[in-house]
Design an enzyme around this catalytic site. Structure first.
Site, PDB file in Angstrom:
ATOM      1  N   GLU A 102       4.870  21.187 -14.805  1.00 47.92           N
ATOM      2  CA  GLU A 102       4.039  20.229 -14.871  1.00 47.92           C
ATOM      3  C   GLU A 102       2.960  20.134 -13.803  1.00 47.92           C
ATOM      4  O   GLU A 102       2.406  19.375 -13.330  1.00 47.92           O
ATOM      5  CB  GLU A 102       4.698  18.663 -14.900  1.00 47.92           C
ATOM      6  CG  GLU A 102       5.499  18.317 -13.793  1.00 47.92           C
ATOM      7  CD  GLU A 102       6.883  18.738 -13.860  1.00 47.92           C
ATOM      8  OE1 GLU A 102       7.580  18.019 -13.278  1.00 47.92           O
ATOM      9  OE2 GLU A 102       7.159  19.955 -14.334  1.00 47.92           O
ATOM     10  N   ASP A 121       0.453  16.826 -10.354  1.00 43.94           N
ATOM     11  CA  ASP A 121       1.766  16.726 -11.029  1.00 43.94           C
ATOM     12  C   ASP A 121       1.973  15.317 -12.040  1.00 43.94           C
ATOM     13  O   ASP A 121       1.367  14.199 -11.620  1.00 43.94           O
ATOM     14  CB  ASP A 121       2.785  16.545  -9.860  1.00 43.94           C
ATOM     15  CG  ASP A 121       4.216  16.861 -10.475  1.00 43.94           C
ATOM     16  OD1 ASP A 121       4.615  17.985  -9.978  1.00 43.94           O
ATOM     17  OD2 ASP A 121       4.971  15.926 -11.138  1.00 43.94           O
TER      18      ASP A 121
END
Length: 462
Positions: free
Chosen positions: A377, A334
């Site tokens: 993301e 992430d």
């Protein structure tokens, strides 16, 4: 008015004399479909002597055994109705030559109405009739939804080989000077898909130079009699055409034989073009389907696997790990503070960062690793044949690369982005949902612990 003559009053000798004068081949068989009589036209047409035929199954005449079986079910059986029937059939001569013929055949009855055997009259079809039959078969192949591309191309090669009477058939892929056999028909098995040649050593070099269908019916008496293909393989007859795919030359379709054949006509060349165009269409359609399939499995922004594709890969790798006993790790990734990037530089800046990160991800992983974007993301990496130590090495290499990389957010600005990661190793008998849950927990631990770090999942529970 006189009464008509009953056929059963005609002597067998007279019938035999009539049959012997007919230009059509006449074959009479008993109830077991074994030959009991053939006329001289049958000998001339099929190339067998009566001694070679009497007592043999009539299957000896058919090019395909399945046609013999089919005709037995349709008309050559004691329960057949409707009398004599006209149809077209493909037959094979004693020398292996295959030809299409009109046939009129059916059941014979004796004076008591009992089935005594079967009779067929065979006349070779005219060239135009043969072409029509081949076109019908070509359409049936192209329109068959149960066949895939490879099966259709193989069937087209078989059809062309039968139509031209040339036993060797090749569909090639040509790149530069390399000639690769993708599909083929080779009676002696000496040619298989994947076989490669140098293009100048094949007759197809002349086909590509002409950029149209060409043929040589007797190479020994032609201008290419000194060509390496003739000197090395002795192919006397050849007809071929370029295959065009999306407006570019893909390869060639060609048929050949070590024996001379009749001279090729303009109709032969036109039909050769039709076969090549049909194969080219099959290849193009397959390429389009493959591209659509790849697009459906690829993340549009980053070019790596999308969620669906990477999850399918993970399912397969987990099953493989269980079968093989090899280790398997998963990295969940992430990008830190990604919302701030979007808020500051807009979604275009965020997209630029995601795309640049995907490039770094691919460069940091091994060829055997599988990278995918789950959404936003969030990314995932499947690491086959990798234990926790190996997973740590991949994560460390990726985080170190990110630390020294400047990712573009606009035409003039670049920023450094940190990365949080979770790592989990597949446990014994662990399921995919369990593995994903543990690696996600590890990722959340990394983010809640201050970000810019790697956390490892605890052991899988049984």
């Amino acid at each position: 008015m006189s009464s008509p003559v009953e056929l059963n009053s005609v002597s067998a000798a007279l019938l035999a004399d009539i049959f012997n004068q007919l230009p059509e081949a006449v074959v009479v068989a008993d109830q077991a479909r074994r030959v009991v009589y053939v006329n001289p036209a049958t000998e001339r047409l099929f190339g067998y002597s009566p001694v070679e035929l009497i007592g043999k199954e009539t299957a000896i005449f058919y090019a395909d055994r399945s046609d013999f079986d089919d005709q037995g079910q349709r008309r050559y059986n004691p329960d057949a109705h409707g009398g004599m029937a006209n149809y077209r059939m493909t037959y094979r001569c004693a020398d292996g030559t295959v030809f299409l013929a009109h046939t009129c055949g059916g059941v014979m009855h004796d004076s008591r109405g009992e089935v005594s055997g079967y009779i067929a009259l065979v006349r070779p079809s005219a060239p135009v009739e043969k072409s029509i039959d081949t076109l019908q078969r070509l359409h049936a192949i192209s329109a068959n939804p149960s066949m895939d591309r490879d099966e259709r191309i193989d069937a087209i090669l078989e059809l062309g080989a039968s139509h031209f009477g040339l036993p060797v058939a090749i569909q090639s892929r040509i790149v530069g000077e390399d000639y690769l056999v993708e599909h083929c028909v080779s009676p002696d098995g000496g040619l298989v898909p994947g076989t490669g040649f140098e293009l100048p050593g094949t007759y197809c070099v002349h086909t590509l130079k002409a950029d149209r269908p060409i043929g040589f019916h007797h190479t020994a008496h032609s201008e290419i009699r000194h060509h390496p293909c003739y000197l090395n393989f002795g192919l006397e007859s050849y007809i071929g055409s370029p295959i065009q795919v999306a407006g570019k030359v893909y390869g060639t379709l060609n048929f050949s034989s070590p024996e001379p054949c009749r001279p090729f006509t303009q109709d032969d060349l036109i039909f050769m073009q039709l076969l090549a165009d049909t194969v080219g269409h099959e290849i193009h359609e397959s390429m389009m389907r493959d591209q659509l399939s790849a697009l459906a499995r690829t993340d549009e922004l980053t070019g790596i696997a999308n969620r669906r594709a990477i999850m399918e890969t993970l399912d397969w790798q987990v099953a493989h790990s269980r079968r093989s006993g090899l280790p398997l790790c998963v990295l969940s990734l992430d990008l830190d503070y990604f919302k701030r990037i979007n808020d500051t530089w807009g979604h275009a800046g965020g997209d630029s960062v995601l795309s640049a990160f995907a490039d770094i991800l691919l460069r940091s992983c091994r060829e055997v690793d599988h990278c995918g974007r789950l959404g936003g993301e969030e990314f995932i990496v499947v690491l086959p044949d990798t234990d926790l130590q190996g997973g740590r090495a991949v994560a460390s290499r990726l985080r170190n690369t990110m630390a020294i990389s400047q990712l573009p957010v606009s035409d003039r600005e670049k920023i450094t982005v940190t990365l949080s990661a979770g790592l989990a190793a597949l446990g014994p008998e662990e399921t995919v949902p369990s593995l994903l849950r543990r690696v996600d927990d590890a990722l959340y631990e990394a983010k809640n612990g201050g970000r810019d770090r790697l956390c490892e999942a605890g052991d899988a529970r049984q």
